[in-house]
Scaffold this motif. Structure first.
Motif, PDB file in Angstrom:
ATOM      1  N   PRO A 116      -5.651  -2.141   3.692  1.00 33.00           N
ATOM      2  CA  PRO A 116      -4.263  -1.709   3.844  1.00 33.00           C
ATOM      3  C   PRO A 116      -3.986  -0.331   3.240  1.00 33.00           C
ATOM      4  N   VAL A 117      -4.672   0.005   2.158  1.00 30.78           N
ATOM      5  CA  VAL A 117      -4.493   1.325   1.536  1.00 30.78           C
ATOM      6  C   VAL A 117      -5.057   2.410   2.447  1.00 30.78           C
ATOM      7  N   ILE A 118      -6.251   2.184   2.976  1.00 30.44           N
ATOM      8  CA  ILE A 118      -6.839   3.166   3.888  1.00 30.44           C
ATOM      9  C   ILE A 118      -5.959   3.320   5.126  1.00 30.44           C
ATOM     10  N   ALA A 119      -5.434   2.229   5.640  1.00 26.59           N
ATOM     11  CA  ALA A 119      -4.539   2.305   6.803  1.00 26.59           C
ATOM     12  C   ALA A 119      -3.304   3.146   6.489  1.00 26.59           C
ATOM     13  N   GLU A 120      -2.770   2.996   5.291  1.00 27.54           N
ATOM     14  CA  GLU A 120      -1.604   3.796   4.894  1.00 27.54           C
ATOM     15  C   GLU A 120      -1.968   5.271   4.752  1.00 27.54           C
ATOM     16  N   LEU A 121      -3.112   5.565   4.158  1.00 29.53           N
ATOM     17  CA  LEU A 121      -3.569   6.961   4.048  1.00 29.53           C
ATOM     18  C   LEU A 121      -3.793   7.555   5.439  1.00 29.53           C
TER      19      LEU A 121
ATOM     20  N   PRO B 159       0.802  -1.227   0.000  1.00 33.86           N
ATOM     21  CA  PRO B 159       0.000   0.000   0.000  1.00 33.86           C
ATOM     22  C   PRO B 159       0.838   1.283   0.000  1.00 33.86           C
ATOM     23  N   ASP B 160       2.024   1.265   0.600  1.00 35.85           N
ATOM     24  CA  ASP B 160       2.834   2.483   0.597  1.00 35.85           C
ATOM     25  C   ASP B 160       3.297   2.837  -0.814  1.00 35.85           C
ATOM     26  N   ARG B 161       3.619   1.832  -1.627  1.00 37.60           N
ATOM     27  CA  ARG B 161       4.003   2.094  -3.035  1.00 37.60           C
ATOM     28  C   ARG B 161       2.826   2.674  -3.809  1.00 37.60           C
ATOM     29  N   PHE B 162       1.647   2.144  -3.560  1.00 38.44           N
ATOM     30  CA  PHE B 162       0.448   2.629  -4.241  1.00 38.44           C
ATOM     31  C   PHE B 162       0.151   4.081  -3.847  1.00 38.44           C
ATOM     32  N   VAL B 163       0.184   4.376  -2.562  1.00 33.74           N
ATOM     33  CA  VAL B 163      -0.083   5.745  -2.096  1.00 33.74           C
ATOM     34  C   VAL B 163       0.987   6.700  -2.619  1.00 33.74           C
ATOM     35  N   ASP B 164       2.237   6.267  -2.625  1.00 36.43           N
ATOM     36  CA  ASP B 164       3.302   7.110  -3.193  1.00 36.43           C
ATOM     37  C   ASP B 164       2.993   7.459  -4.644  1.00 36.43           C
TER      38      ASP B 164
END
Length: 162
Positions: free
Chosen positions: A30-35, A5-10
């Motif tokens: 996992p994406v929402i958690a990273e955001l 998810p960190d790569r996606f958000v980046d």
């Protein structure tokens, strides 16, 4: 192989998306958690309300992204049609594809079957990326949002994120 998810958000941030809201789904947990870890996610209670917030963000000069299940897409069709499509307000709809290939709880199967056709019917360009194409598809979505000034969707299939 799932995407971190960190790569996606980046990649979302690098592509210019700078406002994030929506309603959670386990497929993008996992994406929402990273955001949320980055303190850039604004949770909403309804998908159509999240789209209203995205419209305001766009009018304030932001490029928004809204997270929702495909059941929430059904709830949001009026907001998409009478606000974002009509007034040319871009938003990336990160929509989880519950019921993909008939594999899910029974309440997800109908929407899972019709979602691509529903997006087509509303004229919303969309892709369903796999792990190998996801980052490039983010760039496509950002370019398409800017080009057509309307919603664009990325359909998240089960297992895309770790």
């Amino acid at each position: 192989m799932p995407v971190a998810p960190d790569r996606f958000v980046d990649r979302l941030l690098a592509a210019g998306f700078d406002f994030f809201t929506g309603v959670p789904c386990s497929l993008v947990g996992p994406v929402i958690a990273e955001l949320e870890r980055r303190a850039i996610y604004h949770g909403e209670t309804r998908e159509d309300a999240a789209l209203g917030v995205c419209a305001g963000a766009y009018m304030a000069g932001r490029l928004p992204l809204v997270v929702m299940q495909n059941s929430g897409l059904g709830v949001s069709l009026n907001a998409l049609g009478s606000l974002h499509l009509m007034y040319e307000m871009p938003v990336l709809v990160l929509v989880t594809w519950r019921g993909f290939e008939g594999n899910d709880a029974p309440e997800h199967l109908v929407m899972g079957d019709v979602m691509p056709r529903l997006l087509d019917l509303f004229g919303i360009p969309h892709r369903a990326p796999d792990a190998d194409s996801l980052l490039a598809d983010v760039d496509w979505a950002a370019a398409e949002c800017r080009r057509i000034r309307k919603p664009v969707a990325l359909a998240v299939k089960p297992g895309l994120f770790v």
